[in-house]
Design an enzyme around this catalytic site. Structure first.
Site, PDB file in Angstrom:
ATOM      1  N   ARG A 185       4.138  -7.641   9.805  1.00 51.50           N
ATOM      2  CA  ARG A 185       3.984  -6.184   9.856  1.00 51.50           C
ATOM      3  C   ARG A 185       3.632  -5.774  11.278  1.00 51.50           C
ATOM      4  NH1 ARG A 185      -1.920  -4.401   7.469  1.00 51.50           N
ATOM      5  NH2 ARG A 185      -1.175  -2.350   8.096  1.00 51.50           N
ATOM      6  N   PHE A 188       0.812  -1.228   0.000  1.00 48.61           N
ATOM      7  CA  PHE A 188       0.000   0.000   0.000  1.00 48.61           C
ATOM      8  C   PHE A 188       0.840   1.271   0.000  1.00 48.61           C
ATOM      9  CE2 PHE A 188      -0.403  -0.901   4.680  1.00 48.61           C
ATOM     10  CZ  PHE A 188       0.136   0.277   5.173  1.00 48.61           C
ATOM     11  N   HIS A 189       2.092   1.179   0.427  1.00 44.24           N
ATOM     12  CA  HIS A 189       2.935   2.361   0.232  1.00 44.24           C
ATOM     13  C   HIS A 189       3.199   2.591  -1.256  1.00 44.24           C
ATOM     14  CE1 HIS A 189       3.593   2.255   4.568  1.00 44.24           C
ATOM     15  NE2 HIS A 189       4.019   3.492   4.462  1.00 44.24           N
TER      16      HIS A 189
HETATM   17  C1  HEM Z   1       9.351   8.329   4.073  1.00 45.41           C
HETATM   18  C2  HEM Z   1       8.351   7.636   3.595  1.00 45.41           C
HETATM   19  C3  HEM Z   1       7.622   6.628   4.423  1.00 45.41           C
HETATM   20  C4  HEM Z   1       8.147   5.683   5.260  1.00 45.41           C
HETATM   21  C5  HEM Z   1       9.618   5.398   5.518  1.00 45.41           C
HETATM   22  C6  HEM Z   1       7.046   4.992   5.869  1.00 45.41           C
HETATM   23  C7  HEM Z   1       7.176   3.986   6.774  1.00 45.41           C
HETATM   24  C8  HEM Z   1       6.148   3.335   7.409  1.00 45.41           C
HETATM   25  C9  HEM Z   1       6.305   2.306   8.406  1.00 45.41           C
HETATM   26  C10 HEM Z   1       7.622   1.778   8.934  1.00 45.41           C
HETATM   27  C11 HEM Z   1       5.063   1.902   8.767  1.00 45.41           C
HETATM   28  C12 HEM Z   1       4.718   0.843   9.821  1.00 45.41           C
HETATM   29  C13 HEM Z   1       4.651  -0.492   9.194  1.00 45.41           C
HETATM   30  C14 HEM Z   1       4.518  -1.584  10.219  1.00 45.41           C
HETATM   31  O1  HEM Z   1       4.783  -1.380  11.427  1.00 45.41           O
HETATM   32  O2  HEM Z   1       4.164  -2.694   9.812  1.00 45.41           O
HETATM   33  C15 HEM Z   1       4.129   2.666   8.006  1.00 45.41           C
HETATM   34  C16 HEM Z   1       2.755   2.529   8.066  1.00 45.41           C
HETATM   35  C17 HEM Z   1       1.848   3.240   7.302  1.00 45.41           C
HETATM   36  N1  HEM Z   1       2.164   4.209   6.357  1.00 45.41           N
HETATM   37 FE1  HEM Z   1       3.995   4.874   5.884  1.00 45.41          FE
HETATM   38  N2  HEM Z   1       5.870   5.494   5.389  1.00 45.41           N
HETATM   39  C18 HEM Z   1       6.181   6.498   4.497  1.00 45.41           C
HETATM   40  C19 HEM Z   1       5.297   7.252   3.754  1.00 45.41           C
HETATM   41  C20 HEM Z   1       3.946   7.055   3.748  1.00 45.41           C
HETATM   42  C21 HEM Z   1       3.035   7.716   2.864  1.00 45.41           C
HETATM   43  C22 HEM Z   1       3.423   8.750   1.826  1.00 45.41           C
HETATM   44  C23 HEM Z   1       1.797   7.241   3.162  1.00 45.41           C
HETATM   45  C24 HEM Z   1       0.476   7.591   2.554  1.00 45.41           C
HETATM   46  C25 HEM Z   1       0.179   8.732   2.063  1.00 45.41           C
HETATM   47  C26 HEM Z   1       1.916   6.290   4.235  1.00 45.41           C
HETATM   48  C27 HEM Z   1       0.869   5.615   4.823  1.00 45.41           C
HETATM   49  C28 HEM Z   1       0.981   4.666   5.820  1.00 45.41           C
HETATM   50  C29 HEM Z   1      -0.120   3.977   6.431  1.00 45.41           C
HETATM   51  C30 HEM Z   1      -1.602   4.155   6.119  1.00 45.41           C
HETATM   52  C31 HEM Z   1       0.419   3.076   7.368  1.00 45.41           C
HETATM   53  C32 HEM Z   1      -0.361   2.058   8.175  1.00 45.41           C
HETATM   54  C33 HEM Z   1      -0.175   2.142   9.615  1.00 45.41           C
HETATM   55  C34 HEM Z   1      -0.585   0.838  10.261  1.00 45.41           C
HETATM   56  O3  HEM Z   1      -0.148  -0.248   9.843  1.00 45.41           O
HETATM   57  O4  HEM Z   1      -1.343   0.927  11.229  1.00 45.41           O
HETATM   58  N3  HEM Z   1       3.239   6.200   4.576  1.00 45.41           N
HETATM   59  N4  HEM Z   1       4.798   3.542   7.178  1.00 45.41           N
END
Ligand code: HEM
Ligand SMILES: [Cu+2]
Lengths: 266, 541
Positions: free
Chosen positions: B429, B367-368
């Site tokens: 995750r 989804f990213h």
């Molecule tokens: C620098 C860029 C980004 C990094 C390094 C990053 C990293 C992460 C990480 C490490 C997680 C947690 C995953 C886990 O614990 O399994 C996460 C969750 C998430 N990210 Fe990002 N992310 C980035 C950008 C974005 C962008 C641009 C979006 C959307 C516009 C986004 C939306 C989400 C969403 C919806 C979650 C779900 C949280 C959940 O699992 O409860 N992220 N991200």
């Protein structure tokens, strides 16, 4: 508006086409998912059209034969925790508990701090004391010493005792820097062996309902309990929470955890 | 003709500010659980951050972009002042207030429940109340889109609704209906527990309601991107939209088939019967249809632009495209990410294949790539395209824009490809800690480090984006002229009533939701023994 609702009339070709296609897909999908596929699963429950439909619809049904019901081959706890179930126990309850506790001082100490390697009860969460007493009484937790002592206790007696011990001041967590960093097993667990950090349930990181306060407990007691969970002689923990942890612990980790939690202010 | 410029700018700035902060949290998460950093020792901090990052990125950011873009479309496409700007400001205020109300308890560690709420975990009631306020604010937008459309239709009987407005209103209706699931879950199941009225919760029923929202919300995120494909891209690169009707059809299909499929998020859950899972799986296969239509139509439109610019040959026309144009570049990057992400999505939607990647890092990678990549890169394009019209100032840093888009693309590929890979290797995750010293995990260390590097590139790209916009606010004044949308090869003069309004499609959307969700919900709601004790979370209890 005629323009708006024109498409809602069965005479409109868009209406007929879209409804027919959508319904067609739904009917074919339903036929496959509810009638054709389920009988491929083994078991009488899936045979026959009506059974297949009920199973595929997710209807909750009693298991048809007793043989299919899985039960533990031993007595499990009858206690169900709900958050806040012991909130607001009154002073009256504490007072009654204090009287009842006179019978317990011999082993658990005058104010709940044991001198005899029995577990401390001072400040122990009410939910824990209550549950352990109920488990001794029902036989879910066995102890030649404790079981005879609880036979005569009523449910209210156990609640009062729990309220009383909860009310007593709890031994503080005492982990001076000079003792070195806390053991890995306590703060990080062992992820690859499926052991969460002890601190995630027993306090430090988080406290989960029903997890006893461990700080200040005598080391021999902690060690004995961990070994009992490990070899299955204690099995009153709900959903095997502690057995799953202890089973995968090494003897060194058990020693380290016992030493860490038994630390007391000098 | 854009009149309420400050309104639209306010939406975009709040959206991008939240996005910038959440981006930093994302990279922090990636970093501290990589082999480059020692275990932080407290998983709660990690979940606090993931809750904030997920809630900001999934609820606040795309909602504000859709709202701001929606107001811009209303005025620019209908060519008249919007009805109800005061209401729009009220909606904006509610979203802003709701965000603060939700984020304060999260920051304090009182609601580390993740943006999917995860009952029976229960955090501070303010978190959920904040989310509800955000949703209510966005529903004001939905109402305004509807009111403006119907007022225009009344004044222009028989005229085709401009495609931009048609699709914009379709998106707002989709959101109105899909948000109902989470709203029911929050108001009737979670909040009573969070406020202390009950101590148990039906976690299975809650999850079914959340799935109602969870799938179609991703199409709500996607709508601005698809609207940009159809109504901005062809014009921006000097071409024409290949087919106006195809656009209408694609948006209508999204409306119908993106709702009754959310149970594909519950394939591994026990509370829904396998027959319903199968039906949801079948309809999930059909959501590929509007995307395939879109890919076809946009490729054809782009080819028209190339041929108009003198492009020749079966594929040689590609070189004739205006590659230095940021919108062209963003679209190409977006399509590539959409392609890879879509291929991954085919795995997720298959009832059986899903079991191999369920709850692994494959999902976060997926989804990213689709959302953070394919969708968000077009949000950047929308902002670049609208900015001069909103600020009345030139946006001239074309080199910087190209660099920003390219780094976003590269960063997202470097972040998400290794992320998918470790998922296949089985990395779960939503875990705060991985012990890379264990031989079983040591092999994943290098991939995770690659993701950290990808994330760092994205942070740089995000900073460039904000810099471009700020420079745009400070540049000399220019007259950007009226804001225009793409013109189709055959501009519609009359369209069938069905393609010009929504009653039929809304009826199908709701009808199909009832068919696919009605029984599972009624079945669970009728069972008396399905509630489990809540698990309060959060520090300071
Ligand atoms: C620098 C860029 C980004 C990094 C390094 C990053 C990293 C992460 C990480 C490490 C997680 C947690 C995953 C886990 O614990 O399994 C996460 C969750 C998430 N990210 Fe990002 N992310 C980035 C950008 C974005 C962008 C641009 C979006 C959307 C516009 C986004 C939306 C989400 C969403 C919806 C979650 C779900 C949280 C959940 O699992 O409860 N992220 N991200
Ligand atoms: Cu989905």
């Amino acid at each position: 508006m005629s323009d708006e609702t024109a498409a809602l009339s069965p005479r409109d070709k868009w209406f007929r086409a879209s409804v027919a296609i959508t319904a067609g897909i739904a009917i074919v999908a339903a036929a496959v998912g509810f009638i054709w596929l389920p009988p491929f699963q083994a078991g009488a429950r899936f045979q026959g059209v009506w059974n297949a439909i009920c199973q595929a619809a997710g209807l909750a049904q009693p298991a048809p034969t007793a043989a299919e019901v899985v039960t533990a081959g031993y007595k499990t706890t009858g206690v169900v925790f709900t958050p806040g179930m012991f909130q607001g126990a009154g002073a009256e309850s504490v007072g009654r508990g204090a009287t009842l506790a006179l019978r317990c001082t011999m082993c658990h100490g005058a104010r709940g701090m044991s001198q005899a390697n029995s577990p401390n009860l001072a400040g122990q969460y009410a939910a824990v004391v209550y549950k352990e007493l109920r488990d001794y009484k029902s036989g879910a937790r066995t102890s030649a010493i404790m079981q005879p002592l609880v036979v005569g206790l009523s449910d209210q007696d156990m609640r009062d005792l729990a309220a009383y011990y909860d009310y007593l001041p709890r031994p503080p967590a005492y982990h001076p820097a000079s003792a070195g960093p806390p053991p890995e097993i306590v703060v990080s667990g062992a992820t690859m062996r499926n052991i969460p950090p002890c601190a995630a349930c027993h306090g430090g990181l988080d406290n989960k309902t029903g997890s006893p306060w461990l700080d200040g407990q005598p080391a021999p007691y902690i060690k004995a309990q961990l070994e009992a969970f490990k070899n299955g002689t204690r099995r009153n923990d709900i959903s095997e929470q502690m057995r799953n942890v202890a089973r995968n612990m090494t003897p060194d980790e058990i020693d380290a955890a016992a030493r860490y939690y038994s630390s007391q202010p000098p | 003709m854009l009149i309420n410029k400050r309104l639209i700018l306010a939406h975009f700035w709040l959206a991008f500010a939240g996005f910038g902060l959440a981006l930093l949290l994302g990279e922090w998460q990636m970093f501290i659980r990589s082999p480059l950093h020692a275990w932080i020792g407290n998983p709660e901090l990690y979940y606090r951050s993931v809750t904030a990052h997920g809630s900001a990125m999934a609820y606040v950011f795309p909602t504000l972009v859709a709202m701001g873009f929606g107001y811009a479309i209303t005025e620019a496409a209908l060519k008249r002042p919007m009805i109800g700007p005061r209401w729009a400001w009220l909606g904006f205020a509610l979203v802003a207030i709701g965000t603060v109300v939700a984020m304060v308890p999260v920051a304090l560690g009182h609601a580390s429940v993740l943006y999917t709420f995860y009952p029976p975990m229960i955090g501070s009631p303010f978190y959920y109340i904040g989310v509800v306020i955000v949703v209510i604010g966005s529903w004001i937008w939905v109402a305004l889109m509807s009111v403006n459309l119907y007022a225009w239709k009344r004044d222009n009987p028989g005229q085709p609704v401009p495609l931009a407005m048609f699709s914009n209103v379709a998106g707002s209706y989709l959101w109105a209906w899909t948000a109902v699931g989470a709203a029911i879950e929050l108001i009737f199941l979670i909040l009573p527990a969070a406020l202390g009225f009950t101590t148990t919760i039906d976690a299975g029923l809650s999850r079914v309601f959340f799935s109602w929202t969870l799938h179609a919300i991703v199409y709500f995120w996607l709508f601005p991107t698809y609207i940009a494909y159809y109504t901005i891209v062809p014009r921006a690169i000097g071409g024409r939209l290949y087919s106006d009707a195809m656009g209408r059809l694609a948006f209508i299909l999204f409306l119908i088939v993106s709702m009754p499929i959310g149970v594909h998020h519950l394939f591994m859950d026990p509370e829904v019967g396998s027959g319903f899972k199968f039906m949801h799986s079948v309809f999930t296969a059909f959501v590929a249809l509007p995307t395939l239509l879109t890919v076809f139509t946009i490729c054809a439109s782009v080819e028209i632009a190339a041929r108009l610019r003198g492009g020749k040959g079966a594929l040689g026309w590609i070189t004739a495209l205006p590659w230095r144009n940021p919108i062209m570049l963003a679209t190409a990057f977006s399509f590539i990410m959409l392609g890879f992400g879509g291929a991954g999505g085919l795995i997720n939607m298959s009832y059986q294949l899903d079991s191999t990647i369920h709850n692994t890092q494959w999902i976060t990678g997926h989804f990213h790539l689709i959302f953070g990549g394919a969708i968000v890169i077009m949000y950047f394009a929308i902002a670049y395209d609208l900015w001069p019209h909103l600020t009345g100032r030139a946006l001239a840093s074309f080199g910087l824009m190209r660099l920003q888009l390219a780094t976003w693309f590269v960063g997202m590929m470097v972040l998400t490809f290794p992320w998918h890979w470790v998922g296949i290797l089985g990395m779960p995750r939503r875990m705060a800690f991985y012990d890379y010293t264990d031989p079983a995990l040591a092999a994943q260390a290098a991939s995770v480090i690659a993701s950290v590097i990808g994330g760092a590139i994205l942070v740089i790209s995000g900073a460039l984006f904000i810099i471009v916009l700020i420079r745009g606010q400070l540049a000399p004044r220019v007259d950007a002229g009226p804001y225009r949308f793409s013109v189709a090869v055959h501009e519609p003069r009359r369209v069938p009533a069905a393609l010009n309004g929504f009653p039929l499609w809304l009826a199908l959307m709701i009808g199909l939701t009832v068919v696919n969700y009605g029984f599972p919900i009624a079945n669970l709601a009728a069972l008396s023994n399905t509630a489990v004790p809540i698990v309060p979370v959060g520090t300071g209890r």
